[in-house]
Write a protein that holds these residues in place. Structure first.
Motif, PDB file in Angstrom:
ATOM      1  N   VAL A 348       4.667  82.560   2.869  1.00  0.00           N
ATOM      2  CA  VAL A 348       4.620  84.029   2.750  1.00  0.00           C
ATOM      3  C   VAL A 348       6.033  84.568   2.934  1.00  0.00           C
ATOM      4  O   VAL A 348       6.965  83.839   3.276  1.00  0.00           O
ATOM      5  CB  VAL A 348       3.672  84.652   3.802  1.00  0.00           C
ATOM      6  CG1 VAL A 348       2.249  84.158   3.605  1.00  0.00           C
ATOM      7  CG2 VAL A 348       4.161  84.336   5.226  1.00  0.00           C
ATOM      8  N   GLU A 351       8.897  89.406   5.659  1.00  0.00           N
ATOM      9  CA  GLU A 351       8.393  90.702   6.113  1.00  0.00           C
ATOM     10  C   GLU A 351       6.937  90.619   6.553  1.00  0.00           C
ATOM     11  O   GLU A 351       6.499  91.327   7.457  1.00  0.00           O
ATOM     12  CB  GLU A 351       8.553  91.753   5.011  1.00  0.00           C
ATOM     13  CG  GLU A 351       9.995  92.191   4.794  1.00  0.00           C
ATOM     14  CD  GLU A 351      10.626  92.757   6.059  1.00  0.00           C
ATOM     15  OE1 GLU A 351       9.947  93.564   6.732  1.00  0.00           O
ATOM     16  OE2 GLU A 351      11.769  92.381   6.365  1.00  0.00           O
ATOM     17  N   THR A 352       6.189  89.726   5.869  1.00  0.00           N
ATOM     18  CA  THR A 352       4.784  89.523   6.273  1.00  0.00           C
ATOM     19  C   THR A 352       4.714  88.934   7.667  1.00  0.00           C
ATOM     20  O   THR A 352       3.917  89.372   8.511  1.00  0.00           O
ATOM     21  CB  THR A 352       4.069  88.600   5.270  1.00  0.00           C
ATOM     22  OG1 THR A 352       4.078  89.204   3.987  1.00  0.00           O
ATOM     23  CG2 THR A 352       2.629  88.344   5.697  1.00  0.00           C
ATOM     24  N   SER A 355       5.672  91.560  10.212  1.00  0.00           N
ATOM     25  CA  SER A 355       4.597  92.533  10.404  1.00  0.00           C
ATOM     26  C   SER A 355       3.471  91.944  11.251  1.00  0.00           C
ATOM     27  O   SER A 355       2.958  92.596  12.170  1.00  0.00           O
ATOM     28  CB  SER A 355       4.051  92.980   9.045  1.00  0.00           C
ATOM     29  OG  SER A 355       2.912  93.795   9.205  1.00  0.00           O
ATOM     30  N   GLN A 356       3.082  90.707  10.958  1.00  0.00           N
ATOM     31  CA  GLN A 356       1.981  90.080  11.692  1.00  0.00           C
ATOM     32  C   GLN A 356       2.360  89.830  13.146  1.00  0.00           C
ATOM     33  O   GLN A 356       1.550  90.047  14.057  1.00  0.00           O
ATOM     34  CB  GLN A 356       1.560  88.785  11.001  1.00  0.00           C
ATOM     35  CG  GLN A 356       0.859  89.024   9.679  1.00  0.00           C
ATOM     36  CD  GLN A 356       0.587  87.752   8.902  1.00  0.00           C
ATOM     37  OE1 GLN A 356       1.149  86.689   9.189  1.00  0.00           O
ATOM     38  NE2 GLN A 356      -0.267  87.835   7.900  1.00  0.00           N
TER      39      GLN A 356
END
Length: 384
Positions: A348, A351-352, A355-356
Motif C-alpha cells: 500500500v 500515506e495509507t 493514516s492507519q
C-alpha cells in the motif's frame, strides 16, 4: 499533618511491594483530609489481566460492608452505580478530580441506592475520585471516602492537592503493574531483572550503575546511545549527558520526598539507527531491601523502537477496538519496521500506512510511535 514528602516516600515504597500500599493510602488519606482511601486498577480484557485493589487501614473495620458491596456488584441487581462512576471518571483528563456531586444529584433517590446505603452504614456518603490513567484500555483511580461530617461539602483539599500526588500514584501503579510478573513468578523484583526482556538499570542519584540486566548491558557494551563512564550511566552524545544526569538526579530526589518529578524520558541519539533509544526514568525505593536498606535512586527502562516485539496483537485489538488493517500496521510497528517498510510489506502507499497508524495512536491515546510501544510494554511486559 502528613506532608507531601511523607506521601511520596510511602507511594514509591509501594511501587515494588504489595504490602506497602496500605501505608501509602493512609498517608494520602490524611494528606487529603479524607476518612478512607482506595486505589484500583484494571485492564479491560482478561487476556492482559492485571488488578490493583488496595485500601487504607481505616477500612479494615468495615470488611463486612466491603464484602456486601462486592457481592452487590457481583450479583448486579440492576445496579450500574460503580460502572457509571468509573465511566465518568475515566472520560476526564488524567490526574483530574471528580466529586460524586459532579456525577449524580445528591438527593433522596441517590441515598436510597443500595450501594450508597451500604456506604452510609459505615458513615460514608460523599466520595471524591482522581483519575490515574490516560489509557483508554485501562481504568485506574483513587477513591476518597468522606464521613457524615462532610455530608454538605467535601474539603477543598482534595481539589487543591489531589492533582499534586496523582502523577506519583499513577507512576507507582505503573511500575507495580510492569513488575507484577516478577513478583508472581520469582517473589522478587530488583534481584531478578535479568528475567525482563527489555533493558533495565538501577542507578543512584549520581548515576552510579547498581544493576544492569543483560539487555541493558548489551546496550552499554555496544556504546550506542549509552555508555559506562567510570561506573556511571552516561549518554554517548555529550550534548545529552547533562540532561540524562539531571533527570536521574531529580527522579532520585522524588524517591526521597524532595522533588515532584514523577517520571522523565530522554531520547538518546545513536549511530546505528535513525530512531533514538528512549530511556524512561522513574523514582525508585527499595522497600523490600533486595539491594540495601533505605536505597533510593532511579529505575531506567530502555525502549528501542527498532527492536522487534512478539506481541499477541489480538489483545490490542480487543482493548482498543482496532480494525484488521490497523492491527496489521500496529503489528509491523511493533516488529520494528518503518512506515516506508510497512507500506512495501503490505503493498500500500505510505500515506495509507500513516493514516492507519494515526488511527491506532488516536485509539490508544498515544502521541507517537515510542509512546505506543511504551503503552504495549505496560500491557504485556516481556518476562521470561
Amino acid at each position: 499533618m502528613t506532608t507531601i514528602g511523607e506521601c511520596l516516600l510511602s507511594i514509591y515504597d509501594a511501587a515494588l511491594s504489595d504490602r506497602n500500599w496500605v501505608r501509602a493510602l493512609d498517608n494520602c488519606q490524611r494528606f487529603l483530609n479524607a476518612d478512607a482511601a482506595l486505589i484500583y486498577g484494571a485492564c479491560q480484557t482478561e487476556r492482559a489481566h492485571f488488578s490493583l485493589d488496595k485500601a487504607s487501614a481505616s477500612l479494615r473495620q468495615f470488611g463486612h460492608l466491603i464484602d456486601q458491596y462486592n457481592q452487590l456488584i457481583l450479583e448486579g441487581r440492576d445496579s450500574q452505580f460503580d460502572l457509571e462512576g468509573r465511566k465518568y471518571v475515566h472520560h476526564t483528563s488524567a490526574y483530574s478530580v471528580s466529586l460524586y456531586s459532579d456525577i449524580w444529584a445528591i438527593n433522596d433517590v441517590y441515598k436510597t441506592r443500595p450501594e450508597i446505603m451500604i456506604g452510609m452504614q459505615g458513615g460514608f456518603l460523599r466520595r471524591g475520585f482522581i483519575n490515574l490513567s490516560n489509557d483508554p484500555g485501562y481504568w485506574g483511580g483513587l477513591v476518597l471516602l468522606y464521613g457524615r461530617h462532610c455530608d454538605l461539602e467535601i474539603p477543598p483539599t482534595v481539589s487543591t492537592y489531589g492533582p499534586q500526588i496523582a502523577p506519583h500514584l499513577a507512576k507507582a501503579a505503573e511500575v507495580f503493574r510492569i513488575t507484577e510478573g516478577l513478583r508472581r513468578r520469582y517473589n522478587a523484583v530488583l534481584s531478578v531483572l535479568d528475567q525482563m526482556l527489555v533493558g533495565i538499570l538501577v542507578v543512584t542519584d549520581r548515576g552510579d550503575i547498581v544493576i544492569a540486566n543483560s539487555v541493558a548491558n548489551a546496550f552499554l557494551d555496544a556504546q550506542d546511545g549509552l555508555i559506562r563512564s567510570q561506573g556511571k550511566l552516561a549518554a554517548t552524545n555529550t550534548d545529552l549527558r547533562a540532561e540524562l544526569g539531571h533527570k536521574i538526579y531529580s527522579a532520585s530526589a522524588t524517591a526521597n520526598g524532595n522533588s515532584d518529578q514523577a517520571s522523565a524520558t530522554v531520547e538518546l541519539r545513536r549511530r546505528s539507527a535513525t530512531t533514538p533509544l528512549v530511556a524512561y526514568i522513574s523514582p525508585l525505593r527499595d522497600a523490600e531491601m533486595e539491594l540495601e536498606k533505605d536505597f533510593t535512586g532511579a529505575l531506567v527502562t530502555l525502549v528501542d523502537p527498532s527492536q522487534p516485539r512478539d506481541i499477541d496483537i489480538d489483545v490490542l485489538a480487543e482493548l482498543y477496538c482496532l480494525t484488521k488493517a490497523e492491527c496489521r500496521v500496529a503489528d509491523l510497528v511493533l516488529k520494528g519496521l518503518s512506515n516506508t517498510s510497512i507500506a512495501e510489506h503490505l503493498g500500500v502507499g505510505p500515506e495509507t500506512v500513516k493514516s492507519q497508524f494515526s488511527s491506532v495512536l488516536a485509539k490508544t491515546n498515544c502521541r507517537n510511535r515510542v509512546a505506543f510501544i511504551w503503552r504495549v510494554f505496560q500491557i504485556l511486559p516481556p518476562i521470561k
